[in-house]
Design a protein around this motif. Structure first.
Motif, PDB file in Angstrom:
ATOM      1  N   LEU A 197       0.794  -1.224   0.000  1.00  0.00           N
ATOM      2  CA  LEU A 197       0.000   0.000   0.000  1.00  0.00           C
ATOM      3  C   LEU A 197       0.827   1.274   0.000  1.00  0.00           C
ATOM      4  CD1 LEU A 197      -2.802  -1.029   2.529  1.00  0.00           C
ATOM      5  CD2 LEU A 197      -2.924  -0.977   0.033  1.00  0.00           C
ATOM      6  N   LEU A 198       2.036   1.228   0.587  1.00  0.00           N
ATOM      7  CA  LEU A 198       2.819   2.455   0.713  1.00  0.00           C
ATOM      8  C   LEU A 198       3.104   3.121  -0.633  1.00  0.00           C
ATOM      9  CD1 LEU A 198       4.201   4.406   2.622  1.00  0.00           C
ATOM     10  CD2 LEU A 198       6.274   2.991   2.482  1.00  0.00           C
ATOM     11  N   PRO A 199       3.554   2.384  -1.656  1.00  0.00           N
ATOM     12  CA  PRO A 199       3.789   3.042  -2.953  1.00  0.00           C
ATOM     13  C   PRO A 199       2.518   3.677  -3.524  1.00  0.00           C
ATOM     14  CG  PRO A 199       4.868   0.917  -2.895  1.00  0.00           C
ATOM     15  CD  PRO A 199       3.984   0.967  -1.688  1.00  0.00           C
ATOM     16  N   LEU A 200       1.353   3.053  -3.265  1.00  0.00           N
ATOM     17  CA  LEU A 200       0.105   3.623  -3.760  1.00  0.00           C
ATOM     18  C   LEU A 200      -0.226   4.924  -3.042  1.00  0.00           C
ATOM     19  CD1 LEU A 200      -2.008   0.340  -3.979  1.00  0.00           C
ATOM     20  CD2 LEU A 200      -0.814   1.503  -5.832  1.00  0.00           C
ATOM     21  N   LEU A 201       0.075   4.971  -1.744  1.00  0.00           N
ATOM     22  CA  LEU A 201      -0.193   6.180  -0.974  1.00  0.00           C
ATOM     23  C   LEU A 201       0.772   7.304  -1.340  1.00  0.00           C
ATOM     24  CD1 LEU A 201      -0.846   4.549   2.519  1.00  0.00           C
ATOM     25  CD2 LEU A 201      -2.538   5.411   0.891  1.00  0.00           C
ATOM     26  N   VAL A 202       2.000   6.951  -1.682  1.00  0.00           N
ATOM     27  CA  VAL A 202       2.990   7.958  -2.053  1.00  0.00           C
ATOM     28  C   VAL A 202       2.522   8.761  -3.269  1.00  0.00           C
ATOM     29  CG1 VAL A 202       5.310   8.244  -3.036  1.00  0.00           C
ATOM     30  CG2 VAL A 202       4.963   6.778  -1.038  1.00  0.00           C
ATOM     31  N   ASN A 203       1.761   8.114  -4.150  1.00  0.00           N
ATOM     32  CA  ASN A 203       1.281   8.818  -5.343  1.00  0.00           C
ATOM     33  C   ASN A 203       0.507  10.090  -4.996  1.00  0.00           C
ATOM     34  OD1 ASN A 203       2.240   7.021  -7.394  1.00  0.00           O
ATOM     35  ND2 ASN A 203       0.626   5.593  -6.830  1.00  0.00           N
ATOM     36  N   VAL A 204      -0.171  10.077  -3.835  1.00  0.00           N
ATOM     37  CA  VAL A 204      -0.966  11.234  -3.424  1.00  0.00           C
ATOM     38  C   VAL A 204      -0.074  12.446  -3.180  1.00  0.00           C
ATOM     39  CG1 VAL A 204      -2.581  12.100  -1.692  1.00  0.00           C
ATOM     40  CG2 VAL A 204      -2.693   9.705  -2.421  1.00  0.00           C
ATOM     41  N   LEU A 205       1.175  12.198  -2.799  1.00  0.00           N
ATOM     42  CA  LEU A 205       2.087  13.286  -2.455  1.00  0.00           C
ATOM     43  C   LEU A 205       2.842  13.838  -3.651  1.00  0.00           C
ATOM     44  CD1 LEU A 205       3.629  11.645   0.757  1.00  0.00           C
ATOM     45  CD2 LEU A 205       1.681  13.225   0.626  1.00  0.00           C
ATOM     46  N   ILE A 206       2.691  13.198  -4.806  1.00  0.00           N
ATOM     47  CA  ILE A 206       3.456  13.591  -5.987  1.00  0.00           C
ATOM     48  C   ILE A 206       2.619  14.542  -6.851  1.00  0.00           C
ATOM     49  CG2 ILE A 206       4.539  12.766  -8.104  1.00  0.00           C
ATOM     50  CD1 ILE A 206       5.211  10.193  -6.627  1.00  0.00           C
ATOM     51  N   HIS A 207       3.175  15.707  -7.100  1.00  0.00           N
ATOM     52  CA  HIS A 207       2.484  16.713  -7.905  1.00  0.00           C
ATOM     53  C   HIS A 207       3.446  17.211  -8.989  1.00  0.00           C
ATOM     54  CE1 HIS A 207      -0.755  16.755  -4.960  1.00  0.00           C
ATOM     55  NE2 HIS A 207       0.158  16.883  -4.010  1.00  0.00           N
ATOM     56  N   PRO A 208       3.408  16.603 -10.167  1.00  0.00           N
ATOM     57  CA  PRO A 208       4.331  17.024 -11.230  1.00  0.00           C
ATOM     58  C   PRO A 208       4.146  18.494 -11.603  1.00  0.00           C
ATOM     59  CG  PRO A 208       3.248  14.953 -11.781  1.00  0.00           C
ATOM     60  CD  PRO A 208       2.553  15.492 -10.583  1.00  0.00           C
ATOM     61  N   VAL A 209       5.210  19.077 -12.112  1.00  0.00           N
ATOM     62  CA  VAL A 209       5.150  20.463 -12.590  1.00  0.00           C
ATOM     63  C   VAL A 209       4.127  20.552 -13.704  1.00  0.00           C
ATOM     64  CG1 VAL A 209       6.464  22.324 -13.681  1.00  0.00           C
ATOM     65  CG2 VAL A 209       7.558  20.844 -11.968  1.00  0.00           C
ATOM     66  N   PRO A 210       3.171  21.496 -13.626  1.00  0.00           N
ATOM     67  CA  PRO A 210       2.151  21.596 -14.684  1.00  0.00           C
ATOM     68  C   PRO A 210       2.738  22.118 -15.990  1.00  0.00           C
ATOM     69  CG  PRO A 210       1.932  23.411 -13.127  1.00  0.00           C
ATOM     70  CD  PRO A 210       2.965  22.482 -12.554  1.00  0.00           C
ATOM     71  N   ASP A 211       2.035  21.854 -17.068  1.00  0.00           N
ATOM     72  CA  ASP A 211       2.452  22.364 -18.380  1.00  0.00           C
ATOM     73  C   ASP A 211       2.349  23.884 -18.421  1.00  0.00           C
ATOM     74  OD1 ASP A 211       2.904  19.842 -19.370  1.00  0.00           O
ATOM     75  OD2 ASP A 211       0.942  19.644 -20.312  1.00  0.00           O
ATOM     76  N   ASP A 212       3.189  24.476 -19.241  1.00  0.00           N
ATOM     77  CA  ASP A 212       3.107  25.910 -19.513  1.00  0.00           C
ATOM     78  C   ASP A 212       2.230  26.097 -20.753  1.00  0.00           C
ATOM     79  OD1 ASP A 212       3.408  28.546 -20.149  1.00  0.00           O
ATOM     80  OD2 ASP A 212       5.598  28.570 -20.046  1.00  0.00           O
ATOM     81  N   PRO A 213       1.012  26.626 -20.598  1.00  0.00           N
ATOM     82  CA  PRO A 213       0.109  26.749 -21.756  1.00  0.00           C
ATOM     83  C   PRO A 213       0.712  27.552 -22.900  1.00  0.00           C
ATOM     84  CG  PRO A 213      -1.059  27.208 -19.691  1.00  0.00           C
ATOM     85  CD  PRO A 213       0.398  27.131 -19.354  1.00  0.00           C
ATOM     86  N   ALA A 214       1.603  28.474 -22.584  1.00  0.00           N
ATOM     87  CA  ALA A 214       2.192  29.310 -23.630  1.00  0.00           C
ATOM     88  C   ALA A 214       3.110  28.518 -24.562  1.00  0.00           C
ATOM     89  CB  ALA A 214       2.964  30.457 -22.995  1.00  0.00           C
ATOM     90  N   LYS A 215       3.566  27.372 -24.104  1.00  0.00           N
ATOM     91  CA  LYS A 215       4.504  26.571 -24.901  1.00  0.00           C
ATOM     92  C   LYS A 215       3.814  25.452 -25.674  1.00  0.00           C
ATOM     93  CE  LYS A 215       8.385  27.539 -21.802  1.00  0.00           C
ATOM     94  NZ  LYS A 215       8.944  28.551 -22.724  1.00  0.00           N
ATOM     95  N   GLN A 216       2.514  25.333 -25.555  1.00  0.00           N
ATOM     96  CA  GLN A 216       1.774  24.261 -26.223  1.00  0.00           C
ATOM     97  C   GLN A 216       1.885  24.384 -27.741  1.00  0.00           C
ATOM     98  OE1 GLN A 216      -2.795  23.765 -26.476  1.00  0.00           O
ATOM     99  NE2 GLN A 216      -2.205  22.573 -24.674  1.00  0.00           N
TER     100      GLN A 216
END
Length: 537
Positions: A197-216
């Motif tokens: 369960l621990l690896p599944l719970l760790v996912n909650v703490l991970i917040h990747p850097v969002p995309d920059d809409p200007a670079k799309q």
């Protein structure tokens, strides 16, 4: 031999197969190896033990990757599955031997180290086949493995092995102490539960850097659906294929399109000399099309040929003309625009036996053994060209991952570390037919996206073409064996994940420990009192 032991070996192989993409029983992977631990404890005869472990892995390989035999030489699939099963058996034989010298806990640790070392070697030598890396087993569940941005697929391998070990040891202690169900839950079950369960719970703490809409930017992905067996490499129809690709591209290309992506070997299936590409009718036709969309570039697969002007330029294993001139054929990716400059990338991770005769530089007589799977007989070259396809004006660096290369965690991460901010996969999975091969390959792209946190645009000749976001979500998957074209927004990303920045630390650590364990094994042969620990486990 005890029939129950044989059944357990078969059971392990079946569980591994049922848990593998794209089968729907992924959680079975957490118990699939437990029968092998029981076999390791109960079987003393070395030959019988080897045979039982080999049988389990042979069933897993045959069930999950039997389709590799869909080649002009079907026996190649039998060899590939059997040889890979043999290699997988080696870490377990080493684990069995470790039990004579080490405690139970230490021997389990040794197994993890041996298996991780095996998987790492299987990504680096010329007999590479990392398709069945245990961490790839979660490809269909990107929500489970967002933490791969720190560990890569090796972290998933540790998760699988450790879970199986703890579940087996919990079951073993319950049998020894005759626990009731309540006692079992209280004393033992919490340990594997935490690891599961621990690896599944760790996912909650991970917040990747969002995309920059200007670079799309917008890309157009083409799936021409040209039969690789009967049509693609047939002589004389190269221009017809180009016309089909251009016709499909026109359906979605507009003034906002930045890249048009065609699949592996889309151009020059019979080979085109690199110094003459600008003068070929295929490239002329592409440029005529691009003049309507001057901001767009075509990224396409191609078979290219290169003649070495100087003898010291030629790589070992290169081909030789009658006049003694050296040359090579390459599975390449090209970036074509309206200028006279064509950027060329040469595929590096080649398929053993199909695109590469392993270690041919030591066995020159093997040069002509490679299967005729790409219109060019013999091994493809590995002489480097450009590392990625660049657009300096817009600060976009595309790494054009060619087919099999997308299965290599370390290699793709190394290209992201070198500056690639957008990934493209160009492939021709039609060789495998309508089997799990092309579906598994599509799913593995999700892992590469998570590890690197890069967008992936995937063009597959016969499917499945799609776009994958940095979280591993798939968008606009196209039907298999149908012509298709679609437009999609993607965003070049410049941030580096921990895994990209520092590499596969888990595997590097495993290699160090593997060396130490081997040194310990050598010295233990000469030090009394270290051996025969197994009888006390």
């Amino acid at each position: 031999m005890n029939l129950r032991i044989i059944i357990l070996s078969i059971l392990s192989g079946l569980l591994l197969w049922l848990s593998w993409p794209t089968m729907p029983f992924t959680p079975l992977i957490f118990i699939a190896l437990t029968p092998l631990f029981y076999i390791t404890e109960k079987v003393r005869h070395k030959g019988a033990y080897f045979g039982l472990i080999f049988l389990a892995f042979l069933l897993w390989n045959a069930g999950s990757t039997w389709w590799v035999g869909n080649t002009p030489v079907p026996a190649s699939g039998v060899f590939a599955n059997s040889f890979n099963a043999f290699l997988m058996t080696i870490p377990w034989v080493m684990y069995k031997n470790s039990r004579r010298r080490l405690s139970a806990t230490s021997s389990y640790f040794a197994l993890i180290v041996y298996w991780l070392t095996f998987e790492y070697i299987h990504q680096t030598w010329e007999l590479s086949w990392p398709w069945l890396v245990l961490g790839n087993g979660f490809a269909m569940h990107p929500g489970w493995i967002q933490w791969y941005e720190y560990t890569g697929a090796s972290g998933g391998t540790v998760w699988v092995l450790l879970s199986n070990i703890l579940i087996y040891t919990a079951w073993k202690r319950a049998r020894i102490h005759d626990y009731s169900f309540a006692e079992f839950c209280k004393r033992e079950i919490w340990k594997p539960a935490v690891v599961l369960l621990l690896p599944l719970l760790v996912n909650v703490l991970i917040h990747p850097v969002p995309d920059d809409p200007a670079k799309q930017i917008n890309v157009v992905v083409v799936q021409p659906n040209i039969d690789p067996y009967d049509e693609k490499f047939a002589g004389g129809n190269s221009m017809q294929q180009v016309e089909k690709l251009i016709s499909l591209s026109k359906e979605k290309t507009d003034s906002n399109t930045r890249y048009i992506i065609w699949p592996e070997t889309a151009l020059f299936p019979q080979g085109g000399w690199e110094e003459q590409l600008n003068y070929t009718p295929e490239v002329t036709a592409v440029r005529d099309f691009l003049r309507q969309y001057p901001h767009a570039k075509v990224i396409t697969g191609a078979v290219t040929l290169k003649q070495y002007r100087q003898p010291d330029e030629a790589a070992e294993g290169s081909r030789t003309m009658e006049d003694g001139t050296h040359w090579d054929a390459f599975n390449s990716a090209l970036q074509i625009d309206t200028s006279n400059s064509i950027q060329i990338y040469h595929k590096y991770e080649l398929v053993p036996g199909v695109e590469l005769v392993p270690y041919v530089r030591y066995f020159n007589f093997m040069k002509k053994v490679a299967l005729d799977m790409g219109g060019i007989s013999g091994s493809y070259g590995r002489t480097p060209a450009c590392e990625m396809l660049t657009d300096p004006a817009h600060n976009i660096n595309v790494f054009p991952t060619i087919c099999y290369e997308s299965v290599f965690s370390n290699y793709v991460a190394s290209r992201a570390r070198a500056g690639a901010n957008l990934l493209v996969i160009i492939t021709n999975d039609g060789w495998w037919g309508n089997t799990e091969g092309h579906r598994q390959h599509m799913q593995y792209a999700r892992i590469r996206a998570i590890e690197t946190r890069k967008w992936i645009a995937r063009s597959a000749n016969t499917g499945i073409s799609a776009v994958v976001d940095p979280l591993g979500n798939i968008y606009q998957p196209q039907p298999y064996w149908e012509p298709a074209v679609f437009k999609a927004p993607v965003t070049p990303r410049y941030d580096l994940t921990f895994y990209v920045k520092y590499g596969d630390l888990i595997s590097r650590g495993a290699i160090i420990f593997c060396i130490l364990l081997l040194i310990h094994a050598i010295f233990s042969r000469f030090i009394p009192g270290i051996r025969n620990v197994e009888n006390n486990q």
